[in-house]
Write an enzyme that holds these catalytic residues in place. Structure first.
Site, PDB file in Angstrom:
ATOM      1  N   ASP A  15       0.810  -1.229   0.000  1.00  0.00           N
ATOM      2  CA  ASP A  15       0.000   0.000   0.000  1.00  0.00           C
ATOM      3  C   ASP A  15       0.840   1.275   0.000  1.00  0.00           C
ATOM      4  O   ASP A  15       0.492   2.255  -0.645  1.00  0.00           O
ATOM      5  CB  ASP A  15      -0.905   0.055   1.241  1.00  0.00           C
ATOM      6  N   ARG A  24       1.869  12.052  -6.302  1.00  0.00           N
ATOM      7  CA  ARG A  24       2.043  12.829  -7.531  1.00  0.00           C
ATOM      8  C   ARG A  24       0.997  12.515  -8.592  1.00  0.00           C
ATOM      9  O   ARG A  24       0.996  13.121  -9.660  1.00  0.00           O
ATOM     10  CB  ARG A  24       3.448  12.571  -8.115  1.00  0.00           C
ATOM     11  N   HIS A  49      -4.669  -3.171   0.266  1.00  0.00           N
ATOM     12  CA  HIS A  49      -5.921  -2.719   0.872  1.00  0.00           C
ATOM     13  C   HIS A  49      -6.539  -1.707  -0.074  1.00  0.00           C
ATOM     14  O   HIS A  49      -5.986  -0.627  -0.277  1.00  0.00           O
ATOM     15  CB  HIS A  49      -5.584  -2.077   2.237  1.00  0.00           C
ATOM     16  N   HIS A  56      -4.639   4.757  -1.612  1.00  0.00           N
ATOM     17  CA  HIS A  56      -3.401   4.129  -2.111  1.00  0.00           C
ATOM     18  C   HIS A  56      -3.723   3.152  -3.236  1.00  0.00           C
ATOM     19  O   HIS A  56      -3.846   3.574  -4.374  1.00  0.00           O
ATOM     20  CB  HIS A  56      -2.531   3.552  -0.992  1.00  0.00           C
ATOM     21  N   THR A 107      -5.525   1.098   9.686  1.00  0.00           N
ATOM     22  CA  THR A 107      -6.591   0.319  10.319  1.00  0.00           C
ATOM     23  C   THR A 107      -6.338   0.248  11.821  1.00  0.00           C
ATOM     24  O   THR A 107      -5.434  -0.444  12.276  1.00  0.00           O
ATOM     25  CB  THR A 107      -6.647  -1.096   9.693  1.00  0.00           C
ATOM     26  N   GLU A 158      -6.576 -12.869  11.510  1.00  0.00           N
ATOM     27  CA  GLU A 158      -5.336 -12.106  11.604  1.00  0.00           C
ATOM     28  C   GLU A 158      -5.441 -11.252  12.857  1.00  0.00           C
ATOM     29  O   GLU A 158      -6.314 -10.378  12.948  1.00  0.00           O
ATOM     30  CB  GLU A 158      -5.127 -11.231  10.358  1.00  0.00           C
ATOM     31  N   HIS A 198       0.243  -5.695  11.670  1.00  0.00           N
ATOM     32  CA  HIS A 198       0.092  -4.278  11.984  1.00  0.00           C
ATOM     33  C   HIS A 198       1.206  -3.809  12.915  1.00  0.00           C
ATOM     34  O   HIS A 198       1.324  -4.288  14.032  1.00  0.00           O
ATOM     35  CB  HIS A 198      -1.268  -3.918  12.608  1.00  0.00           C
ATOM     36  N   GLY A 199       1.997  -2.895  12.373  1.00  0.00           N
ATOM     37  CA  GLY A 199       3.066  -2.293  13.164  1.00  0.00           C
ATOM     38  C   GLY A 199       4.238  -3.242  13.422  1.00  0.00           C
ATOM     39  O   GLY A 199       5.079  -2.950  14.275  1.00  0.00           O
ATOM     40  N   GLY A 220       3.744  -4.198   6.167  1.00  0.00           N
ATOM     41  CA  GLY A 220       3.771  -3.170   5.138  1.00  0.00           C
ATOM     42  C   GLY A 220       4.698  -2.029   5.477  1.00  0.00           C
ATOM     43  O   GLY A 220       5.815  -1.913   4.966  1.00  0.00           O
ATOM     44  N   HIS A 221       4.263  -1.189   6.409  1.00  0.00           N
ATOM     45  CA  HIS A 221       4.918   0.082   6.643  1.00  0.00           C
ATOM     46  C   HIS A 221       6.418  -0.046   6.909  1.00  0.00           C
ATOM     47  O   HIS A 221       7.231   0.669   6.322  1.00  0.00           O
ATOM     48  CB  HIS A 221       4.227   0.820   7.807  1.00  0.00           C
TER      49      HIS A 221
HETATM   50  N1  PXP Z   1      -2.617  -6.542   8.140  1.00  0.00           N
HETATM   51  C1  PXP Z   1      -3.749  -5.799   8.059  1.00  0.00           C
HETATM   52  C2  PXP Z   1      -5.072  -6.503   8.119  1.00  0.00           C
HETATM   53  C3  PXP Z   1      -3.680  -4.403   7.889  1.00  0.00           C
HETATM   54  O1  PXP Z   1      -4.816  -3.681   7.797  1.00  0.00           O
HETATM   55  C4  PXP Z   1      -2.413  -3.792   7.770  1.00  0.00           C
HETATM   56  C5  PXP Z   1      -2.323  -2.318   7.536  1.00  0.00           C
HETATM   57  O2  PXP Z   1      -2.858  -2.018   6.292  1.00  0.00           O
HETATM   58  C6  PXP Z   1      -1.274  -4.605   7.844  1.00  0.00           C
HETATM   59  C7  PXP Z   1      -1.396  -5.967   8.056  1.00  0.00           C
HETATM   60  C8  PXP Z   1       0.104  -4.042   7.692  1.00  0.00           C
HETATM   61  O3  PXP Z   1       0.371  -3.161   8.734  1.00  0.00           O
HETATM   62  P1  PXP Z   1       1.712  -2.308   8.699  1.00  0.00           P
HETATM   63  O4  PXP Z   1       1.644  -1.453   7.471  1.00  0.00           O
HETATM   64  O5  PXP Z   1       1.680  -1.543   9.971  1.00  0.00           O
HETATM   65  O6  PXP Z   1       2.840  -3.300   8.641  1.00  0.00           O
END
Ligand code: PXP
Length: 252
Positions: A15, A24, A49, A56, A107, A158, A198-199, A220-221
């Protein structure tokens, strides 16, 4: 600690590559290129997502992924008619249902399984089953809420690791990990596959790998953030080399 005889699968969420592209409004960087590189580096699945506001990834990304990426696609989405239509027409291998608030940055929590939601979920998961799409739910490590997951139509949970990742390195870390661990045991008892996300980062991930029965993490991040930093040196050197070319090349 190793919790399984199989390696934990890695889902890479692209994402934030799309977020940079959207800044941009053009074509670069292309999330599809990122997906191919992630595959070559060992990702087991690509996660994207598609949000209601398309901030995104969008349906064009989803279509191109389905057509050209040989990895399974995990589509994160809110359970709305529009998104259900997208999922059913593109048939990703997996759908992860997430709550979605337009004003949130990311999220922020897991699903709240109200009777209305469960009714919509039942209808959606039946349609997914016909298409061979597997359904996962993004859930907080909350025993009561996990207990509401239906026995039919959902094969994976998850766990939202956001609170743990925020508590990492503080006095609350152990408590958050214990909540996740109890939830992981409950998920296994309910006969569901366990994923987490997440995180998560290179630093807080090792303790998550100790969750009983963990099969998959989705990140992701932190991966995109590290990719940006590690890529800066080469990206700057390329331009520097071009500027120095009339003077015989070289770099500083
Ligand atoms: N899993 C789910 C269900 C999410 O919504 C997200 C964030 O979009 C992630 C994983 C990834 O989280 P992060 O970007 O913090 O690694």
């Amino acid at each position: 600690m190793i919790s399984s005889v199989f390696p934990v699968r890695l889902g890479v969420n692209i994402d934030h590559v799309a977020t940079i592209r959207q800044a941009r409004g053009g074509f670069d960087p292309d999330p599809l290129a990122a997906a191919h590189l992630a595959r070559l580096a060992g990702a087991d699945q690509i996660v994207l997502h598609v949000r209601e506001d398309r901030r995104h990834a969008n349906e064009t990304d989803l279509r191109r992924f389905r057509e050209t990426v040989s990895l399974p696609v995990n589509l994160e989405m809110a359970l709305t008619e529009e998104m259900a239509g997208l999922a059913l027409s593109f048939s990703p291998e997996r759908v992860t249902l997430v709550p979605e608030k337009r004003t949130e940055r990311t999220t922020e929590g897991g699903l709240v399984l109200t009777p209305d939601y469960l009714k919509a979920l039942d209808s959606f998961s039946r349609r997914c089953m016909e298409k061979g799409i597997r359904v996962s739910l993004f859930m907080d490590p909350d025993p009561e809420m996990l207990g509401r997951i239906p026995v039919f139509g959902v094969d994976q949970v998850e766990l939202h690791t956001g609170s743990y990742s925020q508590a990492f390195g503080t006095s609350r870390e152990g408590e958050e990990l214990a909540r996740l661990s109890a939830a992981a045991t409950q998920v296994a008892r309910q006969g569901l596959i366990l994923a987490a996300g997440h995180g998560l980062t290179l630093f807080n991930l090792p303790r998550i790998l100790g969750l009983p029965g963990l099969a998959e993490v989705n990140i992701g991040h932190s991966i995109i953030a590290r990719a940006v930093l590690f890529g800066i040196r080469d990206a700057v050197s390329e331009v520097r080399s071009l500027l120095l070319a009339p003077f015989g090349g070289g770099s500083r």
